[in-house]
Design a protein around this motif. Structure first.
Motif, mmCIF file in Angstrom:
data_model
loop_
_atom_site.group_PDB
_atom_site.id
_atom_site.type_symbol
_atom_site.label_atom_id
_atom_site.label_comp_id
_atom_site.label_asym_id
_atom_site.label_seq_id
_atom_site.Cartn_x
_atom_site.Cartn_y
_atom_site.Cartn_z
ATOM 1 N N HIS A 1 20.231 2.458 -30.927
ATOM 2 C CA HIS A 1 21.671 2.962 -30.775
ATOM 3 C C HIS A 1 22.304 1.868 -30.174
ATOM 4 C CE1 HIS A 1 19.125 6.865 -30.868
ATOM 5 N NE2 HIS A 1 20.212 7.076 -31.311
ATOM 6 N N SER A 2 21.968 0.662 -29.953
ATOM 7 C CA SER A 2 22.721 -0.259 -29.463
ATOM 8 C C SER A 2 23.906 -0.732 -30.609
ATOM 9 C CB SER A 2 21.907 -1.579 -28.797
ATOM 10 O OG SER A 2 22.802 -2.564 -28.398
ATOM 11 N N ARG A 3 24.862 -1.262 -30.285
ATOM 12 C CA ARG A 3 25.795 -1.600 -31.138
ATOM 13 C C ARG A 3 26.084 -3.293 -30.775
ATOM 14 N NH1 ARG A 3 26.830 2.900 -29.241
ATOM 15 N NH2 ARG A 3 27.958 2.104 -27.344
ATOM 16 N N SER A 4 25.951 -3.365 -29.889
ATOM 17 C CA SER A 4 26.134 -4.946 -29.270
ATOM 18 C C SER A 4 24.701 -5.623 -29.522
ATOM 19 C CB SER A 4 26.544 -5.090 -27.906
ATOM 20 O OG SER A 4 25.783 -4.721 -27.065
ATOM 21 N N HIS A 5 23.703 -5.166 -29.568
ATOM 22 C CA HIS A 5 22.426 -5.565 -29.757
ATOM 23 C C HIS A 5 22.141 -6.402 -28.412
ATOM 24 C CE1 HIS A 5 22.354 -5.433 -34.145
ATOM 25 N NE2 HIS A 5 22.335 -4.308 -33.637
ATOM 26 N N LEU A 6 22.603 -5.862 -27.312
ATOM 27 C CA LEU A 6 22.557 -6.290 -25.840
ATOM 28 C C LEU A 6 21.671 -5.313 -24.896
ATOM 29 C CD1 LEU A 6 25.499 -8.796 -25.039
ATOM 30 C CD2 LEU A 6 23.160 -9.532 -25.691
ATOM 31 N N ILE A 7 20.704 -5.045 -24.733
ATOM 32 C CA ILE A 7 20.260 -4.228 -23.909
ATOM 33 C C ILE A 7 19.412 -4.474 -22.850
ATOM 34 C CG2 ILE A 7 19.853 -2.609 -26.005
ATOM 35 C CD1 ILE A 7 16.855 -3.096 -25.755
ATOM 36 N N SER A 8 19.408 -3.782 -21.700
ATOM 37 C CA SER A 8 18.544 -4.083 -20.260
ATOM 38 C C SER A 8 17.515 -3.023 -20.091
ATOM 39 C CB SER A 8 19.605 -4.453 -19.319
ATOM 40 O OG SER A 8 20.555 -5.389 -19.609
ATOM 41 N N VAL A 9 16.356 -3.460 -19.692
ATOM 42 C CA VAL A 9 15.381 -2.669 -19.129
ATOM 43 C C VAL A 9 15.247 -2.790 -17.711
ATOM 44 C CG1 VAL A 9 12.950 -1.864 -19.233
ATOM 45 C CG2 VAL A 9 14.123 -3.030 -21.528
ATOM 46 N N LEU A 10 15.436 -1.417 -17.091
ATOM 47 C CA LEU A 10 15.631 -1.509 -15.764
ATOM 48 C C LEU A 10 14.493 -0.571 -15.091
ATOM 49 C CD1 LEU A 10 17.216 -1.891 -12.918
ATOM 50 C CD2 LEU A 10 18.301 0.380 -13.252
ATOM 51 N N GLY A 11 13.499 -1.331 -14.483
ATOM 52 C CA GLY A 11 12.313 -0.733 -13.748
ATOM 53 C C GLY A 11 11.746 -1.277 -12.629
ATOM 54 N N THR A 12 10.519 -0.996 -12.316
ATOM 55 C CA THR A 12 9.976 -1.679 -11.271
ATOM 56 C C THR A 12 9.312 -3.244 -11.753
ATOM 57 O OG1 THR A 12 7.616 -0.981 -11.678
ATOM 58 C CG2 THR A 12 8.934 0.538 -10.225
ATOM 59 N N PRO A 13 9.314 -3.863 -10.631
ATOM 60 C CA PRO A 13 8.946 -5.423 -11.213
ATOM 61 C C PRO A 13 7.383 -5.255 -12.043
ATOM 62 C CG PRO A 13 9.808 -5.425 -8.703
ATOM 63 C CD PRO A 13 9.340 -4.023 -9.331
ATOM 64 N N GLY A 14 6.846 -4.616 -11.371
ATOM 65 C CA GLY A 14 5.437 -4.286 -12.378
ATOM 66 C C GLY A 14 5.532 -4.054 -13.543
ATOM 67 N N THR A 15 6.375 -2.993 -13.995
ATOM 68 C CA THR A 15 6.759 -2.138 -15.305
ATOM 69 C C THR A 15 7.380 -3.397 -16.315
ATOM 70 O OG1 THR A 15 6.744 -0.069 -14.584
ATOM 71 C CG2 THR A 15 7.660 -0.499 -16.682
ATOM 72 N N VAL A 16 8.328 -4.175 -15.617
ATOM 73 C CA VAL A 16 8.990 -5.045 -16.760
ATOM 74 C C VAL A 16 8.290 -6.272 -17.058
ATOM 75 C CG1 VAL A 16 11.374 -4.184 -15.876
ATOM 76 C CG2 VAL A 16 10.112 -6.110 -14.713
ATOM 77 N N ALA A 17 7.334 -6.559 -16.149
ATOM 78 C CA ALA A 17 6.423 -7.793 -16.368
ATOM 79 C C ALA A 17 5.054 -7.437 -17.142
ATOM 80 C CB ALA A 17 6.115 -8.592 -14.984
ATOM 81 N N ARG A 18 4.835 -6.146 -17.244
ATOM 82 C CA ARG A 18 3.541 -5.896 -18.035
ATOM 83 C C ARG A 18 3.756 -6.227 -19.608
ATOM 84 N NH1 ARG A 18 2.640 -1.479 -14.597
ATOM 85 N NH2 ARG A 18 1.721 -3.075 -13.252
ATOM 86 N N ASP A 19 2.620 -6.381 -20.152
ATOM 87 C CA ASP A 19 2.374 -6.946 -21.567
ATOM 88 C C ASP A 19 2.837 -5.886 -22.245
ATOM 89 O OD1 ASP A 19 1.580 -9.281 -20.678
ATOM 90 O OD2 ASP A 19 -0.448 -9.142 -21.053
ATOM 91 N N TYR A 20 2.360 -4.464 -21.812
ATOM 92 C CA TYR A 20 2.934 -3.382 -22.663
ATOM 93 C C TYR A 20 4.324 -3.371 -22.880
ATOM 94 C CZ TYR A 20 2.649 1.666 -24.188
ATOM 95 O OH TYR A 20 2.765 2.631 -24.830
ATOM 96 N N THR A 21 5.093 -3.683 -21.926
ATOM 97 C CA THR A 21 6.774 -3.604 -22.059
ATOM 98 C C THR A 21 6.956 -4.822 -23.115
ATOM 99 O OG1 THR A 21 7.113 -2.793 -19.692
ATOM 100 C CG2 THR A 21 8.818 -3.836 -20.922
ATOM 101 N N GLN A 22 6.368 -5.903 -22.998
ATOM 102 C CA GLN A 22 6.716 -6.973 -23.911
ATOM 103 C C GLN A 22 6.151 -6.798 -25.267
ATOM 104 O OE1 GLN A 22 8.339 -9.780 -23.171
ATOM 105 N NE2 GLN A 22 8.225 -9.555 -20.764
ATOM 106 N N ASN A 23 5.063 -6.093 -25.640
ATOM 107 C CA ASN A 23 4.867 -5.489 -26.804
ATOM 108 C C ASN A 23 5.887 -4.659 -27.277
ATOM 109 O OD1 ASN A 23 2.567 -7.100 -26.730
ATOM 110 N ND2 ASN A 23 1.162 -5.611 -25.983
ATOM 111 N N LEU A 24 6.424 -3.683 -26.699
ATOM 112 C CA LEU A 24 7.407 -2.659 -27.112
ATOM 113 C C LEU A 24 8.736 -3.302 -27.493
ATOM 114 C CD1 LEU A 24 7.122 0.037 -24.410
ATOM 115 C CD2 LEU A 24 6.597 0.264 -26.865
ATOM 116 N N ILE A 25 9.055 -4.601 -26.793
ATOM 117 C CA ILE A 25 10.094 -5.220 -27.168
ATOM 118 C C ILE A 25 9.837 -5.945 -28.461
ATOM 119 C CG2 ILE A 25 11.742 -7.259 -26.420
ATOM 120 C CD1 ILE A 25 10.970 -6.263 -23.532
ATOM 121 N N SER A 26 8.764 -6.572 -28.521
ATOM 122 C CA SER A 26 8.283 -7.392 -29.926
ATOM 123 C C SER A 26 8.431 -6.357 -31.284
ATOM 124 C CB SER A 26 7.019 -8.054 -29.800
ATOM 125 O OG SER A 26 7.088 -8.913 -28.529
#
Length: 266
Positions: free
Chosen positions: A108-133
């Motif tokens: 849904h992003s039009r600017s293709h700039l998005i942020s993920v706001l979470g706990t430090p553990g969630t944003v650092a986890r490989d699972y999150t990185q895989n979702l981004i990829s």
């Protein structure tokens, strides 16, 4: 089946109420047990191996005591880390998890700039990185780990005062400007954060879409129930109660908060 389904909704604290409320909208016929692991809160400060043992141990007690038909892990930190272990431990019990809503944010992003706001553990986890990829490779993604927002949300839900300046400081890194484009979507990658979304909107430097995964989680829970044979909602409303791993009985503001969600404490 003609009996009411029993749903266990589990979180480290009160953040899972955002998910609970959406499931109740779809399945008001169900009996609910909402468990807040307040004795272990916050999960973001735990070492991974210790948190796995903690959640599995708490879940053993809850499943033995309440015999749920499905379990909803309404916590990003626990889901991204412990969900595979839980499914291996109870292979016949359906578990519905909570993961960062990166795919809809990227779509849904039009600017293709998005942020993920979470706990430090969630944003650092490989699972999150895989979702981004997998789903947001075409976007510039800013990962923002907050160690305090979940505590702020808990304080607000328990009737304690919160400071605008503290909230504004935590969300400020989500707002990026690159080449004239601005962040236009922020993934709320902790179920506590939708509890603060009105404050986020009020304090944000510009409007963005705040992506709450709760409705999608509720739809998934409903589908899993139907797959288990609980097709049509049974007439009438089920019972719902909250339990706390600390053993405390809610009083005052917390009791009133639970009542607003239709939950009896204790």
């Amino acid at each position: 089946m003609t009996r009411r389904p029993r749903i266990l909704v589990f979180d480290s604290g009160l953040g899972g109420l955002t998910v609970f409320a959406q499931i109740v909208r779809l399945r008001p016929d169900a009996d609910f047990v909402y468990c807040a692991d307040d004795a272990g809160f916050p999960y973001g400060s735990w070492k991974e191996a210790d948190l796995v043992r903690r959640v599995v141990g708490v879940m053993e007690t809850l499943i033995a005591r309440h015999a749920p038909d499905i379990v909803v892990i309404a916590c990003n930190t626990a889901s991204t880390l412990v969900l595979p272990v839980l499914r291996d431990h109870w292979p016949r019990l359906p578990f519905v998890g909570t993961v960062p809503a990166i795919k809809p944010a990227a779509e849904h992003s039009r600017s293709h700039l998005i942020s993920v706001l979470g706990t430090p553990g969630t944003v650092a986890r490989d699972y999150t990185q895989n979702l981004i990829s997998q789903f947001a490779a075409h976007c510039r993604v800013t990962l923002v780990g907050s160690a305090t927002l979940a505590r702020i949300a808990e304080s607000q839900m328990q009737g304690q005062g919160v400071c605008d300046e503290d909230i504004a400081a935590e969300i400020a890194p989500c707002f990026q400007e690159v080449g004239g484009a601005r962040t236009d979507a922020v993934v709320l990658a902790c179920t506590h954060y939708p509890l603060l979304v009105e404050d986020f909107r009020r304090l944000a430097p510009w409007p963005v879409d705040w992506i709450d995964p709760a409705p999608a989680i509720a739809r998934r829970a409903d589908q899993v129930l139907r797959d288990c044979g609980f097709d049509a909602p049974v007439a009438g409303r089920g019972e719902a109660r909250a339990v706390f791993t600390s053993g405390k009985r809610p009083e005052g503001s917390l009791r009133a908060t639970l009542a607003r969600y239709g939950l009896a404490g204790g």
